[in-house]
Design a protein around this motif. Structure first.
Motif, mmCIF file in Angstrom:
data_model
loop_
_atom_site.group_PDB
_atom_site.id
_atom_site.type_symbol
_atom_site.label_atom_id
_atom_site.label_comp_id
_atom_site.label_asym_id
_atom_site.label_seq_id
_atom_site.Cartn_x
_atom_site.Cartn_y
_atom_site.Cartn_z
ATOM 1 N N UNK A 208 0.869 -1.179 0.000
ATOM 2 C CA UNK A 208 0.000 0.000 0.000
ATOM 3 C C UNK A 208 0.905 1.227 0.000
ATOM 4 N N UNK A 209 0.590 2.188 -0.852
ATOM 5 C CA UNK A 209 1.429 3.394 -0.923
ATOM 6 C C UNK A 209 0.525 4.613 -1.009
ATOM 7 N N UNK A 210 0.752 5.563 -0.123
ATOM 8 C CA UNK A 210 -0.030 6.799 -0.101
ATOM 9 C C UNK A 210 0.907 7.999 0.065
ATOM 10 N N UNK A 211 0.410 9.132 -0.369
ATOM 11 C CA UNK A 211 1.156 10.383 -0.160
ATOM 12 C C UNK A 211 0.320 11.255 0.758
ATOM 13 N N UNK B 167 4.579 13.569 3.041
ATOM 14 C CA UNK B 167 5.271 12.386 3.550
ATOM 15 C C UNK B 167 4.792 11.156 2.777
ATOM 16 N N UNK B 168 5.753 10.354 2.297
ATOM 17 C CA UNK B 168 5.420 9.099 1.645
ATOM 18 C C UNK B 168 5.106 8.052 2.715
ATOM 19 N N UNK B 169 3.947 7.418 2.570
ATOM 20 C CA UNK B 169 3.492 6.406 3.531
ATOM 21 C C UNK B 169 3.417 5.056 2.817
ATOM 22 N N UNK B 170 3.844 3.998 3.493
ATOM 23 C CA UNK B 170 3.884 2.686 2.855
ATOM 24 C C UNK B 170 3.590 1.572 3.855
ATOM 25 N N UNK B 171 2.995 0.528 3.332
ATOM 26 C CA UNK B 171 2.830 -0.716 4.087
ATOM 27 C C UNK B 171 3.220 -1.851 3.153
ATOM 28 N N UNK B 172 4.116 -2.725 3.604
ATOM 29 C CA UNK B 172 4.582 -3.822 2.761
ATOM 30 C C UNK B 172 4.060 -5.179 3.234
ATOM 31 N N UNK B 173 3.235 -5.165 4.270
ATOM 32 C CA UNK B 173 2.686 -6.411 4.800
ATOM 33 C C UNK B 173 1.167 -6.315 4.880
ATOM 34 N N UNK C 95 -0.408 1.884 6.905
ATOM 35 C CA UNK C 95 0.681 2.621 6.260
ATOM 36 C C UNK C 95 1.397 3.469 7.308
ATOM 37 N N UNK C 96 2.691 3.530 7.195
ATOM 38 C CA UNK C 96 3.524 4.328 8.093
ATOM 39 C C UNK C 96 4.516 5.133 7.252
ATOM 40 N N UNK C 97 5.125 6.161 7.854
ATOM 41 C CA UNK C 97 6.136 6.917 7.114
ATOM 42 C C UNK C 97 7.224 5.995 6.574
ATOM 43 N N UNK C 98 7.664 6.273 5.374
ATOM 44 C CA UNK C 98 8.620 5.428 4.660
ATOM 45 C C UNK C 98 9.870 5.146 5.490
ATOM 46 N N UNK C 99 10.356 6.144 6.220
ATOM 47 C CA UNK C 99 11.594 5.974 6.968
ATOM 48 C C UNK C 99 11.435 5.062 8.185
ATOM 49 N N UNK C 100 10.189 4.749 8.548
ATOM 50 C CA UNK C 100 9.955 3.856 9.693
ATOM 51 C C UNK C 100 9.757 2.404 9.270
ATOM 52 N N UNK C 101 9.612 2.177 7.959
ATOM 53 C CA UNK C 101 9.218 0.851 7.493
ATOM 54 C C UNK C 101 10.259 0.199 6.591
ATOM 55 N N UNK C 102 10.741 0.936 5.583
ATOM 56 C CA UNK C 102 11.498 0.324 4.494
ATOM 57 C C UNK C 102 12.918 -0.045 4.901
#
Length: 558
Positions: free
Chosen positions: A391-394, A411-417, A422-429
């Motif tokens: 999931x990817x959101x801005x 802020x780019x937000x992403x969830x890979x699971x 979704x969380x901020x990109x720097x907290x997940x990737x």
């Protein structure tokens, strides 16, 4: 497109000349063979790096030259706007280091490094080994959205910058105006003193130059008059040389008849006396014609002193002094009409702030529209890169006060699971995920941009297996619309090469150097086998490499 890279005397490279092709250009080689030197040399040529650490110390000079073919009309126009000439459809960029001096050229014309950097932004896009780390910083997220929305957003962005600077300037002016009555009275008195001092001088432009020339003439005339007076006194008939000559004549005449030889000397002395008399008459006439007015000299000297005094206080030239007077008069007018000026400035500030917020709001609308489209495309690109349930959101946040870039914080937000919010990109990737996210961004932005050449330096860091295969497929798709140059250590990516180059480190005559060679189809399979099998290349590994190459060819056709 980048057709040729020529490098000489850089690190382990003595001299290499690489002819590149359209499509996907892959560079492979053993670790330490010098793959990074090639990208480093390209960065040097484009002004993104210096020669330090690259240029060979044992060589007279180091050289990097890039030859671009420019066919895209949009790129040609952008280069023309930068005053970068496109000659015979080509742009040749070179940088040379010789005797500690760097020379930068475009098509043979010496240019600044900044000009080369501007041209480089139009001609190609380089993704370095650690560039994906920039995704960890939110400030870069706004820049990415703005790049995607550039065509529609740019006029509003330029207007926003202008309005913001004007708003800040008016705020400073308003702050400067808001002083107490006593302080304003003191400032007004001082301003009147300065204005009256300048007005009393009644200055005229060019007056100082005219007076200085007049003063120099007067000073010289005075010196001449003093010298003439001294000479006249030395030669005058009253105690000067003329009187002495007269005495000599009288004494010599008394004895001239006693000796014939003395008579000749007597004649010469008469001639000398005659010459002195003539000289004294001409000198007297010159002194009478020479005028020196002590009062006029004093007047000029005093006027120059006054002007120089004003220069020391208000400006280095009369136009500067008069400009200062005008500026001080404007400030005095403000203080004398304080309430009216304050109200006017407050009104102007309010209007500017309203316009700034309106323009920033329009920017935000445009960004949100493009951000939605961008997030959809990034999600699709991530799915292509083996992010299965991504999931990817801005996300947009509104700043309390507008800034140079508007009112948006992105802020780019992403969830890979699956199931994870979704969380901020720097907290997940992770590192490998960041690398793929950056590739997805590059792919989406490359479709939007006219840039023809994309360079990836080890985009495959931290990936393997199925993910590596997906990355290779994305690179192949990109290469259908752009020239792609990629340094890789993965066989999956290398197998997709339209043109495959191997970088090798060799030793000859106890000298180590790096070479680059374009591979044939057979040689490309052997290089794939080396990547797959390592030190020992068995028939089974060769067969696997051949099958990988065939599958890649089928995929590219589909």
């Amino acid at each position: 497109m980048l057709w040729n890279i020529h490098v000489k005397n850089m690190a382990l490279i003595q001299e290499v000349d690489v002819e590149l092709s359209t499509g996907l250009n892959i560079l492979t080689g053993e670790t330490g063979a010098g793959k990074s030197i090639i990208i480093g040399a390209v960065n040097v040529a484009l002004g993104a790096a210096g020669f330090k650490g690259f240029a060979r110390e044992d060589a007279e000079y180091a050289l990097v030259e890039l030859i671009f073919s420019v066919e895209n009309e949009k790129i040609r126009r952008r280069l023309e706007e930068l005053e970068v000439p496109v000659e015979d459809g080509q742009v040749i960029i070179s940088r040379k280091l010789a005797k500690g001096r760097t020379i930068s050229k475009i098509n043979g014309e010496t240019v600044t490094v900044s000009r080369i950097r501007e041209a480089a932004e139009v001609l190609l896009d380089i993704h370095g080994q650690h560039e994906h780390q920039s995704l960890l910083y939110r400030k870069n997220h706004l820049a990415i959205v703005d790049e995607y929305a550039k065509e529609e957003l740019e006029p509003y962005a330029e207007k926003n910058e202008e309005l913001y600077k004007r708003w800040q300037r008016q705020k400073r002016e308003l702050s400067n105006m808001q002083t107490d009555e006593n302080a304003r009275a003191k400032e007004a008195d001082f301003l009147r003193f300065e204005i009256e001092e300048i007005e009393a001088a009644a200055l005229m432009e060019g007056e100082d130059e005219s007076l200085e020339e007049q003063y120099r003439k007067m000073v010289n005339g005075r010196k001449i008059a003093e010298a003439a007076a001294e000479i006249s006194a030395l030669l005058s008939p009253d105690g000067g040389a003329s009187e002495m000559t007269g005495r000599a004549i009288r004494s010599l005449s008394a004895v001239a008849e006693l000796d014939g030889e003395i008579s000749g000397l007597n004649d010469q002395l008469y001639d000398i006396d005659s010459l002195l008399n003539d000289f004294n008459r001409e000198l007297s006439d010159y002194v009478e014609r020479l005028s020196f007015d002590e009062q006029e000299f004093s007047r000029v000297e005093e006027r120059l002193d006054l002007i120089n005094h004003l220069k020391s206080k208000y400006g280095n030239a009369i136009p500067e002094i008069l400009a200062y007077q005008e500026e001080r008069q404007e400030r005095l007018n403000v203080l004398e009409n304080y309430e009216a000026c304050l109200a006017k400035l407050q009104k102007e500030l309010a209007f500017c702030e309203t316009e700034l917020l309106r323009n920033a709001g329009k920017m935000s609308e445009i960004r949100k529209k493009y951000a939605f489209d961008l997030s959809v495309k990034i999600k699709e690109a991530l799915e292509d890169l083996n992010f299965l349930d991504v999931q990817f959101e801005i996300m947009f946040e509104t700043l309390e006060t507008p800034g140079l870039l508007g009112i948006d914080d992105i802020c780019f937000m992403i969830s890979t699971n699956p199931g994870s919010p979704v969380k901020p990109l720097n907290e997940v990737a992770s590192g490998g995920e960041l690398s793929r996210i950056m590739l997805a961004l590059k792919a989406v932005l490359a479709d939007k941009d006219a840039t023809e050449t994309l360079i990836f330096d080890e985009i495959d860091v931290g990936i393997s297996g199925r993910t590596a295969q997906k990355v290779s497929e994305k690179m192949a798709v990109l290469a259908k619309r752009h020239q792609v140059i990629c340094i890789t250590h993965l066989a999956q990516i290398a197998s997709m090469a339209d043109s495959h180059y191997v970088i090798e480190k060799k030793v000859e005559n106890q000298v180590t150097f790096t070479s680059i060679q374009k591979l044939s189809e057979k040689e490309s399979v052997e290089e794939l086998a080396r990547i797959l099998g390592g030190a020992e290349i068995t028939p089974t590994v060769l067969k696997s490499a051949r099958e990988m190459k065939e599958l890649a060819a089928q995929m590219k056709k589909s």
